[in-house]
Structures are given as structure tokens and as C-alpha cells.
Design a protein around this motif. Structure first.
Motif, PDB file in Angstrom:
ATOM      1  N   TRP A  12       0.834  -1.210   0.000  1.00 52.84           N
ATOM      2  CA  TRP A  12       0.000   0.000   0.000  1.00 52.84           C
ATOM      3  C   TRP A  12       0.868   1.260   0.000  1.00 52.84           C
ATOM      4  O   TRP A  12       0.548   2.242  -0.659  1.00 52.84           O
ATOM      5  CB  TRP A  12      -0.900   0.011   1.238  1.00 52.84           C
ATOM      6  CG  TRP A  12      -2.019  -0.972   1.191  1.00 52.84           C
ATOM      7  CD1 TRP A  12      -2.712  -1.374   0.082  1.00 52.84           C
ATOM      8  CD2 TRP A  12      -2.588  -1.677   2.302  1.00 52.84           C
ATOM      9  NE1 TRP A  12      -3.674  -2.298   0.428  1.00 52.84           N
ATOM     10  CE2 TRP A  12      -3.623  -2.500   1.790  1.00 52.84           C
ATOM     11  CE3 TRP A  12      -2.330  -1.701   3.668  1.00 52.84           C
ATOM     12  CZ2 TRP A  12      -4.397  -3.322   2.599  1.00 52.84           C
ATOM     13  CZ3 TRP A  12      -3.095  -2.523   4.480  1.00 52.84           C
ATOM     14  CH2 TRP A  12      -4.116  -3.322   3.939  1.00 52.84           C
ATOM     15  N   TRP A  34      -0.125   3.599  -3.168  1.00 56.05           N
ATOM     16  CA  TRP A  34      -1.015   4.749  -2.949  1.00 56.05           C
ATOM     17  C   TRP A  34      -0.459   6.061  -3.516  1.00 56.05           C
ATOM     18  O   TRP A  34      -1.207   6.793  -4.176  1.00 56.05           O
ATOM     19  CB  TRP A  34      -1.334   4.887  -1.469  1.00 56.05           C
ATOM     20  CG  TRP A  34      -2.279   6.013  -1.177  1.00 56.05           C
ATOM     21  CD1 TRP A  34      -2.035   7.117  -0.425  1.00 56.05           C
ATOM     22  CD2 TRP A  34      -3.622   6.143  -1.645  1.00 56.05           C
ATOM     23  NE1 TRP A  34      -3.135   7.935  -0.388  1.00 56.05           N
ATOM     24  CE2 TRP A  34      -4.130   7.361  -1.142  1.00 56.05           C
ATOM     25  CE3 TRP A  34      -4.450   5.356  -2.450  1.00 56.05           C
ATOM     26  CZ2 TRP A  34      -5.409   7.810  -1.401  1.00 56.05           C
ATOM     27  CZ3 TRP A  34      -5.738   5.802  -2.712  1.00 56.05           C
ATOM     28  CH2 TRP A  34      -6.205   7.014  -2.195  1.00 56.05           C
ATOM     29  N   PHE A  83      -3.756  -2.356  -5.882  1.00 58.82           N
ATOM     30  CA  PHE A  83      -4.143  -1.846  -4.562  1.00 58.82           C
ATOM     31  C   PHE A  83      -5.391  -2.577  -4.058  1.00 58.82           C
ATOM     32  O   PHE A  83      -5.444  -3.004  -2.892  1.00 58.82           O
ATOM     33  CB  PHE A  83      -4.420  -0.339  -4.649  1.00 58.82           C
ATOM     34  CG  PHE A  83      -4.638   0.315  -3.319  1.00 58.82           C
ATOM     35  CD1 PHE A  83      -3.563   0.842  -2.602  1.00 58.82           C
ATOM     36  CD2 PHE A  83      -5.907   0.412  -2.759  1.00 58.82           C
ATOM     37  CE1 PHE A  83      -3.756   1.441  -1.366  1.00 58.82           C
ATOM     38  CE2 PHE A  83      -6.107   1.000  -1.525  1.00 58.82           C
ATOM     39  CZ  PHE A  83      -5.030   1.524  -0.828  1.00 58.82           C
TER      40      PHE A  83
END
Length: 268
Positions: free
Chosen positions: A29, A33, A50
Motif C-alpha cells: 500500500w 497509494w 491496490f
């Protein structure tokens, strides 16, 4: 006593592997992100990975919760069950845990097969690889579903192929997929490395060797744990119960390892 000890130790080791899974999920992540927020190259792929990591994390967390509940039921509430807690855990399997186990395995297998099909996309073997991967995946789904149906019956048969031991052929199929698909992917990458090295020089093909090493690294994690389950199972050693409890988490970790390399920019 030995059977009880192996089952309890398996639950403890599963908790350790869950911690590894949480750490790997966070690392994925953390890399994905910022790329999604900045709409970097491969935006859709980043969103897919993701969501994929999030789904694996949710499945792993649910599976760990059911594993803890099953261990609690066996060792606290049904301590005096005939045969002991290990016998209770074997014959009173939680169907939701089975569903989570199968879904996480099928998702991991799907990613592996997709990756293999992609590297053979521009070759004459593309449809052969696609057909082989599809057949193996369908076989995995059929054997896994049969095992879940057997385990979900109110009265479980404890001997024979159509019994609670039907997990053995399913694990064999999953192991075959892992080894075969990974081997085909690695062979294709090494072929690319050879061709590019011939054309542009030895240094230009090094990245494909790195990709191949990452795939071998990921495949070996699940393959080793599968063998650690299958070998004791064949010789009727209760140690197989300990490794059964970590199989689902190990498959998730192996997938997260690949995705982490992708997010880090060291794989595709």
C-alpha cells in the motif's frame, strides 16, 4: 498429546505468518497509494493491485480470525472431545474458514497464471499456455469445491478419498500449478534475456534474470510449505495439521511478495 501439540503450534505459527502478511500488505500500500494519487504511469494497474492487496488482506484477516476461533473451540470448550482437541478440530471444520482458504488460493493462482499468459502473449505458444492455465485453474476449482462440500457435511467421513482428507489432492493440484506456471514463466524470461543479450550485449538482459529470480523466490515459498504439509500427511504424521493452518497465509504472502516488487519497480 503430540497431535494436540502440533495443532496448537500450527495456530501459533499461523499468527506469526499473519503478522508477516500485515507487514507485506502495508509495504505494498505504501508504494501503490502515492502512484495512484499522482496518476503515475500504469494508473489502472496500480488501482487493480491496490484493490487486490486489500482483498487478500481482508481474506487473510478473516481466515486468521476463524483459525483463532477454531483453536479456542477445540482447546477450551471441547477439551474432553473423544480423541482430544485435534480430533475435534479435524472433524468439526469451519466452512467459512474453508471458503476463505480457497478464495485466497484461487486469487493467488489467478495472478500467477495471468502473469504467465502475459509473457507468452506475443508467441505461438500463447493459446497453448492460456489453455493449459485454464485447465489447471478449473481443476483447482473443482477439487477445492469438492473438498469444501465434503467438509461442510454434517456427518464427515474420516477415511478414504471422499473424506476430510480430500485436501490432499487439492493441495497437489495447487502445488502443480505453482511449479508448472512458475517454471514456464521463468523459461520465457530467460529466453528473453538470452535474445536481448545477443542483440544488445550481456548487460542489457540482466533485468530479465532479476525478474526470474523474483518469481522463483515467490514460488518457492508456497512450494516448500506445501511439501511440508504433504509429506507428513502421506506418512500419517500429525505434523501435517500444523502446516495446513499456514497454507492459506503463505499463498497470500507469496502473491504480496510479487506485488511488492511490482510496486517497487523491480518486476512487472
Amino acid at each position: 498429546i503430540y497431535a494436540e501439540a502440533t495443532w496448537l503450534h500450527g495456530a501459533i505459527v499461523a499468527a506469526i505468518f499473519y503478522g508477516v502478511m500485515v507487514a507485506m500488505s502495508y509495504m505494498c500500500w505504501r508504494f501503490l497509494w502515492p502512484r495512484i494519487r499522482s496518476h503515475a504511469t500504469g494508473y489502472r494497474a496500480n488501482i487493480f493491485f491496490f484493490c487486490y492487496v486489500t482483498l487478500l488482506f481482508v481474506l487473510g484477516t478473516i481466515g486468521m480470525a476463524f483459525t483463532a476461533e477454531e483453536t479456542q473451540n477445540a482447546f477450551i470448550y471441547h477439551r474432553l472431545y473423544p480423541g482430544g482437541p485435534s480430533a475435534f478440530a479435524s472433524t468439526n471444520f469451519s466452512p467459512p474458514l474453508g471458503v476463505v482458504f480457497l478464495l485466497s488460493n484461487w486469487l493467488a493462482d489467478l495472478l500467477m497464471i495471468w502473469r504467465c499468459v502475459v509473457v507468452y502473449r506475443d508467441t505461438r505458444l500463447h493459446y497453448v499456455i492460456l489453455g493449459l492455465g485454464s485447465m489447471m485453474y478449473i481443476t483447482s476449482m473443482v477439487t477445492g469445491t469438492l473438498w469444501l462440500v465434503i467438509m461442510s457435511r454434517p456427518t464427515k467421513v474420516t477415511s478414504g478419498w471422499m473424506s476430510i482428507h480430500f485436501l490432499f489432492p487439492y493441495t497437489c493440484v495447487a502445488l502443480a500449478i505453482n511449479i508448472t506456471i512458475s517454471l514456464l514463466t521463468v523459461l520465457r524470461l530467460l529466453y528473453h534475456r538470452r535474445q536481448i543479450s545477443k542483440t544488445l550485449g550481456p548487460g542489457h538482459g540482466a533485468i530479465y534474470a532479476s525478474f526470474a529470480a523474483i518469481i522463483i523466490e515467490s514460488a518457492s515459498v508456497y512450494s516448500i510449505c506445501s511439501l511440508l504439509y504433504l509429506i507428513p500427511f502421506v506418512v500419517h504424521n500429525p505434523l501435517s495439521d500444523a502446516f495446513f493452518q499456514i497454507l492459506g497465509l503463505v499463498q497470500i504472502i507469496a502473491s504480496l511478495l510479487i506485488i511488492y516488487r511490482v510496486a517497487e519497480g523491480k518486476a512487472w
